[in-house]
Design a protein around this motif. Structure first.
Motif, PDB file in Angstrom:
ATOM      1  N   TYR A 127       0.825  -1.207   0.000  1.00  0.00           N
ATOM      2  CA  TYR A 127       0.000   0.000   0.000  1.00  0.00           C
ATOM      3  C   TYR A 127       0.858   1.255   0.000  1.00  0.00           C
ATOM      4  N   ARG A 128       1.965   1.219   0.725  1.00  0.00           N
ATOM      5  CA  ARG A 128       2.869   2.376   0.717  1.00  0.00           C
ATOM      6  C   ARG A 128       3.422   2.612  -0.677  1.00  0.00           C
ATOM      7  N   ALA A 129       3.775   1.527  -1.367  1.00  0.00           N
ATOM      8  CA  ALA A 129       4.330   1.658  -2.713  1.00  0.00           C
ATOM      9  C   ALA A 129       3.308   2.243  -3.684  1.00  0.00           C
ATOM     10  N   ILE A 130       2.081   1.748  -3.639  1.00  0.00           N
ATOM     11  CA  ILE A 130       1.029   2.262  -4.522  1.00  0.00           C
ATOM     12  C   ILE A 130       0.803   3.749  -4.263  1.00  0.00           C
ATOM     13  N   ALA A 131       0.752   4.121  -2.984  1.00  0.00           N
ATOM     14  CA  ALA A 131       0.533   5.529  -2.641  1.00  0.00           C
ATOM     15  C   ALA A 131       1.668   6.402  -3.157  1.00  0.00           C
ATOM     16  N   ARG A 132       2.898   5.938  -3.038  1.00  0.00           N
ATOM     17  CA  ARG A 132       4.040   6.726  -3.500  1.00  0.00           C
ATOM     18  C   ARG A 132       4.025   6.903  -5.016  1.00  0.00           C
ATOM     19  N   LEU A 133       3.688   5.840  -5.725  1.00  0.00           N
ATOM     20  CA  LEU A 133       3.645   5.933  -7.188  1.00  0.00           C
ATOM     21  C   LEU A 133       2.560   6.900  -7.644  1.00  0.00           C
ATOM     22  N   ARG A 134       1.401   6.839  -7.011  1.00  0.00           N
ATOM     23  CA  ARG A 134       0.306   7.741  -7.396  1.00  0.00           C
ATOM     24  C   ARG A 134       0.616   9.179  -6.986  1.00  0.00           C
ATOM     25  N   LEU A 135       1.230   9.330  -5.819  1.00  0.00           N
ATOM     26  CA  LEU A 135       1.595  10.666  -5.368  1.00  0.00           C
ATOM     27  C   LEU A 135       2.651  11.270  -6.288  1.00  0.00           C
ATOM     28  N   ALA A 136       3.577  10.452  -6.747  1.00  0.00           N
ATOM     29  CA  ALA A 136       4.597  10.938  -7.680  1.00  0.00           C
ATOM     30  C   ALA A 136       3.957  11.455  -8.967  1.00  0.00           C
ATOM     31  N   TYR A 145       9.245  18.047  -9.587  1.00  0.00           N
ATOM     32  CA  TYR A 145       9.983  16.886 -10.078  1.00  0.00           C
ATOM     33  C   TYR A 145      10.927  16.281  -9.041  1.00  0.00           C
ATOM     34  N   ASP A 146      11.602  17.110  -8.278  1.00  0.00           N
ATOM     35  CA  ASP A 146      12.541  16.579  -7.282  1.00  0.00           C
ATOM     36  C   ASP A 146      11.821  15.757  -6.226  1.00  0.00           C
ATOM     37  N   ASP A 147      10.669  16.269  -5.789  1.00  0.00           N
ATOM     38  CA  ASP A 147       9.895  15.526  -4.786  1.00  0.00           C
ATOM     39  C   ASP A 147       9.376  14.208  -5.363  1.00  0.00           C
ATOM     40  N   ALA A 148       8.951  14.249  -6.618  1.00  0.00           N
ATOM     41  CA  ALA A 148       8.453  13.037  -7.266  1.00  0.00           C
ATOM     42  C   ALA A 148       9.564  12.002  -7.399  1.00  0.00           C
ATOM     43  N   LEU A 149      10.744  12.468  -7.775  1.00  0.00           N
ATOM     44  CA  LEU A 149      11.869  11.556  -7.953  1.00  0.00           C
ATOM     45  C   LEU A 149      12.281  10.929  -6.623  1.00  0.00           C
ATOM     46  N   LYS A 150      12.203  11.720  -5.569  1.00  0.00           N
ATOM     47  CA  LYS A 150      12.543  11.210  -4.242  1.00  0.00           C
ATOM     48  C   LYS A 150      11.598  10.068  -3.844  1.00  0.00           C
ATOM     49  N   LEU A 151      10.338  10.216  -4.186  1.00  0.00           N
ATOM     50  CA  LEU A 151       9.360   9.179  -3.844  1.00  0.00           C
ATOM     51  C   LEU A 151       9.642   7.874  -4.581  1.00  0.00           C
ATOM     52  N   LEU A 163       7.329  -0.710 -12.091  1.00  0.00           N
ATOM     53  CA  LEU A 163       6.459   0.466 -12.062  1.00  0.00           C
ATOM     54  C   LEU A 163       7.212   1.691 -11.567  1.00  0.00           C
ATOM     55  N   ALA A 164       8.114   1.487 -10.608  1.00  0.00           N
ATOM     56  CA  ALA A 164       8.923   2.603 -10.116  1.00  0.00           C
ATOM     57  C   ALA A 164       9.846   3.115 -11.215  1.00  0.00           C
ATOM     58  N   ALA A 165      10.424   2.206 -11.986  1.00  0.00           N
ATOM     59  CA  ALA A 165      11.288   2.611 -13.101  1.00  0.00           C
ATOM     60  C   ALA A 165      10.490   3.389 -14.144  1.00  0.00           C
ATOM     61  N   ASP A 166       9.294   2.921 -14.442  1.00  0.00           N
ATOM     62  CA  ASP A 166       8.436   3.624 -15.396  1.00  0.00           C
ATOM     63  C   ASP A 166       8.113   5.037 -14.912  1.00  0.00           C
ATOM     64  N   ARG A 167       7.806   5.174 -13.617  1.00  0.00           N
ATOM     65  CA  ARG A 167       7.483   6.497 -13.074  1.00  0.00           C
ATOM     66  C   ARG A 167       8.722   7.393 -13.061  1.00  0.00           C
ATOM     67  N   ARG A 168       9.896   6.808 -12.792  1.00  0.00           N
ATOM     68  CA  ARG A 168      11.135   7.600 -12.878  1.00  0.00           C
ATOM     69  C   ARG A 168      11.330   8.120 -14.293  1.00  0.00           C
ATOM     70  N   GLY A 169      11.001   7.264 -15.257  1.00  0.00           N
ATOM     71  CA  GLY A 169      11.089   7.697 -16.650  1.00  0.00           C
ATOM     72  C   GLY A 169      10.182   8.885 -16.921  1.00  0.00           C
ATOM     73  N   ASP A 170       8.982   8.864 -16.340  1.00  0.00           N
ATOM     74  CA  ASP A 170       8.054   9.982 -16.517  1.00  0.00           C
ATOM     75  C   ASP A 170       8.628  11.273 -15.952  1.00  0.00           C
ATOM     76  N   VAL A 171       9.240  11.174 -14.761  1.00  0.00           N
ATOM     77  CA  VAL A 171       9.819  12.360 -14.128  1.00  0.00           C
ATOM     78  C   VAL A 171      10.961  12.903 -14.989  1.00  0.00           C
TER      79      VAL A 171
END
Length: 223
Positions: A127-136, A145-151, A163-171
């Motif tokens: 649940y923590r991971a899902i929340a972090r990805l959505r918050l990012a 962007y810096d806050d998103a990357l930190k998450l 999924l984390a790698a994909d979101r990093r790509g988005d940032v």
């Protein structure tokens, strides 16, 4: 005969008295601790069941409000459940559902607050991971962007690595770092199971960067 038995009984009684005098207090305390622990365990289980039942009722209220698109009721229900039953799984699920509804209704700050609460307080890593990805994703929209990357760089369960790698790509793409974004998308694409529909979205991102992945070996071999 009777006298002989009386002597034996007297001897056994004396032995018992001696034994109890030596170990009686210890046995008593052990029994108290065992019975007390059993009572505490039953009490804890009862409390947990009671909390889950009450939290479930609040979650149902939140779910109904979400289906009706009533953001105010959703917020109130989420506030109630996180205040009264913060350690239940229903509180974590409520935070994710509340954030989705609040975001859809344009209440971005409230959605961020709900996701932040889950990311900081959820008992389960998933649940923590899902929340972090959505918050990012929300932070990317706000150009934080810096806050998103930190998450997305924070510790996550292994099953969320792609999924984390994909979101990093988005940032990184939003920051104009195309080469670095491509590397993250490629990492996500290679890590995701072929059967996962989301993999096609990552493939589309790579294609838009001029780096369409080569066909899978299995697909290439097919007639």
């Amino acid at each position: 005969m009777a006298t002989h038995l009386d002597f034996e009984e007297q001897e056994q009684l004396e032995q018992f008295k001696h034994f109890w005098k030596q170990y009686g207090n210890l046995i008593t305390w052990v029994l108290i601790l065992v019975l007390g622990g059993f009572a505490a365990w039953n009490g804890w289980n009862y409390w947990q069941r009671d909390q889950a039942i009450k939290a479930s009722a609040l979650f149902d209220q939140l779910d109904q409000a979400a289906q009706a698109g009533d953001a105010d009721k959703v917020q109130r229900a989420f506030d109630d459940i996180k205040e009264r039953h913060p350690r239940t799984v229903y509180a974590q699920q409520s935070g994710l559902l509340a954030a989705k509804t609040l975001q859809e209704k344009g209440k971005t700050d409230a959605a961020k607050a709900a996701l932040t609460w889950v990311a900081d307080n959820a008992g389960e890593d998933e649940y923590r991971a899902i929340a972090r990805l959505r918050l990012a994703a929300l932070l990317i929209d706000q150009k934080a962007y810096d806050d998103a990357l930190k998450l997305v760089n924070s510790s996550m369960p292994e099953e969320f690595a792609a999924l984390a790698a994909d979101r990093r790509g988005d940032v990184l793409l939003a920051q104009g770092k195309k080469a670095e974004a491509q590397a993250e998308y490629e990492k996500a694409y290679k890590t995701m199971p072929e059967s996962l529909d989301y993999r096609r979205l990552v493939e589309a991102k790579l294609t838009s960067l001029g780096a369409a992945p080569a066909p899978d070996a299995a697909a290439s071999a097919a007639p």
